[in-house]
Design a protein around this motif. Structure first.
Motif, PDB file in Angstrom:
ATOM      1  N   THR A  90     -24.571 -22.854  -3.478  1.00 67.30           N
ATOM      2  CA  THR A  90     -24.646 -24.268  -3.164  1.00 67.30           C
ATOM      3  C   THR A  90     -23.386 -24.967  -3.646  1.00 67.30           C
ATOM      4  O   THR A  90     -22.615 -24.411  -4.430  1.00 67.30           O
ATOM      5  N   GLU A 105     -27.724 -27.065  -6.715  1.00 62.51           N
ATOM      6  CA  GLU A 105     -28.919 -26.226  -6.742  1.00 62.51           C
ATOM      7  C   GLU A 105     -30.206 -27.028  -6.663  1.00 62.51           C
ATOM      8  O   GLU A 105     -31.270 -26.459  -6.393  1.00 62.51           O
ATOM      9  N   PHE A 108     -32.568 -26.562  -3.752  1.00 62.04           N
ATOM     10  CA  PHE A 108     -33.491 -25.429  -3.691  1.00 62.04           C
ATOM     11  C   PHE A 108     -34.486 -25.425  -4.846  1.00 62.04           C
ATOM     12  O   PHE A 108     -35.564 -24.844  -4.717  1.00 62.04           O
ATOM     13  N   ILE A 111     -37.682 -26.680  -3.648  1.00 54.95           N
ATOM     14  CA  ILE A 111     -38.491 -25.721  -2.889  1.00 54.95           C
ATOM     15  C   ILE A 111     -39.111 -24.692  -3.819  1.00 54.95           C
ATOM     16  O   ILE A 111     -40.307 -24.387  -3.729  1.00 54.95           O
ATOM     17  N   VAL A 149     -29.484 -18.667  -7.912  1.00 53.93           N
ATOM     18  CA  VAL A 149     -28.941 -19.832  -7.213  1.00 53.93           C
ATOM     19  C   VAL A 149     -27.693 -20.297  -7.948  1.00 53.93           C
ATOM     20  O   VAL A 149     -27.756 -20.679  -9.117  1.00 53.93           O
ATOM     21  N   PHE A 209     -32.678 -22.093   4.351  1.00 56.51           N
ATOM     22  CA  PHE A 209     -31.722 -21.104   3.855  1.00 56.51           C
ATOM     23  C   PHE A 209     -30.758 -20.750   4.996  1.00 56.51           C
ATOM     24  O   PHE A 209     -30.813 -19.672   5.592  1.00 56.51           O
ATOM     25  N   ASN A 239     -26.053 -22.176   3.101  1.00 54.65           N
ATOM     26  CA  ASN A 239     -26.997 -21.751   2.063  1.00 54.65           C
ATOM     27  C   ASN A 239     -27.828 -20.549   2.496  1.00 54.65           C
ATOM     28  O   ASN A 239     -28.933 -20.325   1.984  1.00 54.65           O
TER      29      ASN A 239
END
Length: 341
Positions: A90, A105, A108, A111, A149, A209, A239
């Motif tokens: 990222t 980051e 994500f 998520i 990540v 992603f 990503n």
């Protein structure tokens, strides 16, 4: 229709890609959830996380021919892949978000945490001007793949680099829709969701992603590449999974075997400071990407894509548990796979 008389994760994958493709991925990967796990009428966070990982692994193989060839060898030999972790990159711009995404980051974290992941460790990568974070699943840490990540710190580069990064990554769109946000909020609250709701949100979350910014200008790409191969890689690949990793019994023996087959293997195995984690990888497969040019046209260039990695993890003698850690030195060495291509 989603069938409820089987694992919820498998039901979601069948719904997403069909019976034949799902059967193939089930035969390829070791189970991420206990086979005797109680089945319910609704989908919980671990089932959704497992389904997401299966689809991301499949996507990686579709983009990495060298990894796909290796996996065919594994399944032909009657074995399965133990999917250890996936990695994404990222960008952290100096101010605000990354386009419409939360910065770095955090795009994500929003998520992964609702799906049962927690930040397990922080890994400084000073040579790359990046930071890595390991996300590990709370419920099934050894079988549901981890995420590594990383985020690139644009404020550690010079002004021209920062301006190019802002032009490239400032156009990033947020792929999550209202339905995906609602599902993540329910998982974050400890709730389960009905299969239809999970099935509708799964492709949206898997789709996060990927690359969600505009095609870069060729001049901006070249400027980024001069200072950071990692920034250049994110400019073309976004990503998407940078790599997926197979947990194997003896990574050194496997590397020697793959070299005899003529596959583009990393020269040496990376060994963690504690000696308990050893990693190597195939070099990145090359892909063709289209760039915009100053005259309003476009240009197709061959660049490094994603790759396939291998890891051996020993049991910690102090605890008897699998050493699930990463290592900054190992990670820095593995990052070079997209430069060496």
């Amino acid at each position: 229709m989603i069938r409820l008389n089987e694992c919820g994760a498998q039901a979601l994958v069948r719904h997403a890609i069909g019976e034949e493709a799902a059967a193939d991925i089930f035969a390829t990967l070791s189970p991420m959830l206990p086979v005797d796990r109680r089945e319910g009428a609704e989908i919980d966070r671990a089932e959704f996380a497992a389904a997401m990982n299966m689809l991301l692994f499949r996507d990686l193989l579709q983009r990495v021919p060298t990894g796909a060839a290796y996996v065919r060898d594994v399944t032909a030999g009657g074995r399965r892949v133990c999917f250890d972790h996936g990695a994404i990159r990222t960008v952290c711009l100096p101010n605000g978000g990354t386009g419409a995404l939360p910065r770095g980051e955090l795009a994500f974290r929003r998520i992964l945490e609702p799906l049962g992941y927690e930040e397990a460790a922080l890994y400084p990568l000073p040579r790359l001007r990046m930071t890595g974070r390991a996300y590990r699943h709370r419920d099934f840490p050894e079988t549901i793949p981890q995420f590594f990540v990383s985020e690139l710190h644009v404020d550690q580069f010079d002004g021209p680099f920062a301006a190019a990064a802002a032009r490239v990554f400032g156009s990033t769109r947020d792929p999550l829709d209202a339905q995906a946000h609602a599902l993540l909020a329910r998982f974050a609250a400890g709730q389960t969701v009905d299969p239809a709701t999970a099935a509708a949100a799964l492709p949206v979350i898997v789709g996060a992603f990927d690359r969600h910014h505009d095609r870069p200008m060729m001049t901006d790409y070249e400027l980024l590449k001069q200072s950071s191969g990692e920034a250049a890689w994110i400019a073309t690949e976004g990503n998407a999974f940078n790599h997926a990793t197979d947990r194997v019994a003896d990574v050194a023996a496997l590397a020697a075997q793959q070299k005899t087959l003529g596959r583009p293997m990393k020269e040496r195995v990376e060994i963690s400071a504690n000696g308990q984690v050893r990693q190597t990888a195939f070099r990145a497969d090359l892909v063709e990407r289209r760039f915009r040019t100053e005259d309003g046209g476009d240009r197709i260039v061959t660049v490094p894509g994603s790759f396939y990695e291998f890891i051996t993890r020993d049991r910690d003698p102090a605890t008897g548990t699998l050493d699930l850690s990463f290592d900054s030195g190992n990670a820095t060495g593995i990052f070079a796979m997209t430069k060496a291509a």
